[in-house]
Enzyme design. Structure first.
Site, PDB file in Angstrom:
ATOM      1  N   SER A 120      14.135 -35.818  22.907  1.00 34.15           N
ATOM      2  CA  SER A 120      14.220 -34.756  21.897  1.00 34.15           C
ATOM      3  C   SER A 120      13.549 -33.502  22.451  1.00 34.15           C
ATOM      4  O   SER A 120      12.962 -33.532  23.526  1.00 34.15           O
ATOM      5  CB  SER A 120      13.522 -35.191  20.601  1.00 34.15           C
ATOM      6  OG  SER A 120      12.172 -35.512  20.859  1.00 34.15           O
ATOM      7  N   LYS A 121      13.635 -32.423  21.734  1.00 35.96           N
ATOM      8  CA  LYS A 121      12.909 -31.208  22.106  1.00 35.96           C
ATOM      9  C   LYS A 121      12.841 -30.307  20.891  1.00 35.96           C
ATOM     10  O   LYS A 121      13.718 -30.372  20.005  1.00 35.96           O
ATOM     11  CB  LYS A 121      13.639 -30.465  23.242  1.00 35.96           C
ATOM     12  CG  LYS A 121      12.734 -29.559  24.034  1.00 35.96           C
ATOM     13  CD  LYS A 121      11.908 -30.336  25.052  1.00 35.96           C
ATOM     14  CE  LYS A 121      11.001 -29.449  25.868  1.00 35.96           C
ATOM     15  NZ  LYS A 121      10.434 -30.176  27.023  1.00 35.96           N
TER      16      LYS A 121
END
Ligand code: NAD
Length: 431
Positions: A120-121
């Site tokens: 994720s980010k």
């Protein structure tokens, strides 16, 4: 008639948005590896799309009393192998395309080093250099509450990235814990050691870069002692990489930051440069070196180039001028897809981002494990386990590169995508 993977790849190429679009840069390598693996069309489509994309408006009362509304993103790219894992970036240049690319890279990176996380980010469009500590705290807390449903030790675990640090992670952890009504240390990594952080986390990405440099030079038969190294970016990743490579006997001939670079062919004393930066904010102006621009720095005569700042600094425009024999990608996405072939033709050995800078997420994994077990390791144990994983992963990627006759980047994608795809096949599709 259903499309084959090759037809899907051809169609994606027709809608290519350009080599400097970070998502396209990531996906063009993904396509190459998917073809090598003969990935079936269904899985190809699944892995080409993020699982979840969140956009939040973040109202913040500024110190002047006025309200500003910032935009923030969190993208969960793939969670098949475990909870999503990925940093939070505060920067004016944050875009959803960039956050998507970074979230995908996290997915492949965790798979390359075989830790049980997805990718994720997060990012917030802001200029933290112009904001007070109070404004940054309010921004962080409101952003955290905006994405709180996805966060959690079992679902999505942030960490620091560009312009965020231990302090910001402490605010994320506190905000999440207040909502849960109890302290949840494992919801973020890269926290201060006093509140559940891991020994060695701050240096982990740079240490990982040092370890893969050592392995790469050994593989190429180049001596580490005296190897001339250029580092772009003198933040967390770049400064630690420079410091540790100097301890290994390398000569650090140039470093830079956003303000520009400094060059001394006889070698810089990295500790001294760090002290200069601490009192002058930037490395520029350092008296025992000459000034160079960031563009000039990339094409200096050296053995090892470590781009450790931002994306897209090595492109089809300047790749032909690079003189380094080895590139260690400390940053995420520093090389645009169009540059790969040029670097290959020049025989430059590139250790790609998803392997080279995976030391950070590896020690983040150690931190998450320690928080969940409530039992903390010594720095020596952390560093020993990190070294084992980085050395093992480097050789795994090298083996794939030899098996398929491809460069290290495509080998790393191939290894990662194969691991993620294997779990998808085992889990099947919930309908
Ligand atoms: P940081 O904010 O600590 O440092 C960034 C450095 O790059 C600073 O010295 C800054 O001045 C410099 N910089 C910014 N813009 C620049 C420009 N246009 N030209 C030259 N230098 C510039 O960030 P960091 O944590 O060191 O991250 C650097 C890169 O490494 C990013 O791509 C990040 O995604 C990646 N990365 C970081 C970690 C980590 O654990 N911190 C882990 C994996 C990958």
């Amino acid at each position: 008639m259903t499309d084959t993977t090759q037809q899907l790849i051809r169609r994606e190429k027709d809608t290519f948005l350009g080599e400097e679009n970070p998502f396209e840069a990531m996906m063009s390598r993904f396509d190459y590896a998917a073809e090598l693996l003969n990935l079936d069309a269904g899985l190809y489509k699944v892995l080409r799309n993020p699982e979840k994309q969140i956009i939040v408006s973040i109202p913040v009362q500024m110190d002047t009393g006025e309200v500003e509304v910032f935009t923030g993103y969190r993208v969960l790219y793939n969670t098949s192998r475990g909870p999503a894992k990925g940093g939070i970036r505060f920067d004016l240049n944050v875009t959803l395309e960039e956050v998507k690319a970074l979230a995908a890279w996290m997915t492949w990176k965790c798979a390359v080093v075989n830790i049980p996380f997805g990718g994720s980010k997060g990012g917030v469009i802001c200029d933290p250099t112009t904001m007070s500590a109070g404004e940054l705290e309010r921004l962080t807390r409101r952003y955290t509450s905006g994405i709180i449903e996805t966060l959690g030790p079992d679902s999505d675990v942030p960490a620091p990235d560009v312009n965020t640090n231990e302090r910001v992670m402490a605010w994320v952890m506190d905000t999440y814990s207040m909502h849960k009504r109890h302290t949840v240390t494992a919801v973020v990594t890269g926290k201060p050691v006093e509140m559940g952080g891991s020994q060695g986390r701050r240096e982990a990405t740079g240490r990982g870069c040092m370890i893969v440099t050592r392995e790469a030079l050994k593989h190429l038969g180049m001596p580490l002692g005296g190897a001339r190294v250029v580092v772009q970016g003198f933040g967390n990743v770049g400064s630690v990489t420079a410091e540790l490579l100097q301890k290994e006997g390398c000569t650090i001939v140039a470093v830079s930051d956003v303000a520009g670079g400094i060059y001394n062919p006889k070698g810089l004393d990295v500790k001294d440069v760090m002290e200069w930066r601490a009192s002058h904010r930037y490395v520029t102006g350092y008296t025992k070196a000459e000034g160079v621009t960031n563009d000039e720095l990339l094409t200096l005569d050296c053995d090892v180039l470590v781009p450790a700042a931002l994306e897209n600094v090595i492109t089809s425009r300047n790749a032909g001028d690079i003189k380094a024999k080895v590139i260690i990608e400390g940053a995420n996405g520093p090389t645009a897809a169009g540059a790969d072939e040029i670097l290959d033709r020049k025989g430059i050995f590139v250790v790609p981002d998803i392997l080279a800078n995976a030391g950070g997420v590896t020690v983040s994994y150690f931190e998450w494990v320690q928080d969940r077990g409530g039992y903390f390791w010594s720095e020596e144990t952390v560093n020993r386990r990190l070294t084992e994983i980085m050395v093992h992963s480097f050789h795994n990627v090298l083996d794939v590169s030899k098996r398929y006759g491809v460069n290290m980047r495509i080998a790393a994608y191939t290894l990662a995508i194969d691991r993620v795809a294997a779990v998808h096949r085992l889990r099947g599709m919930y309908a």
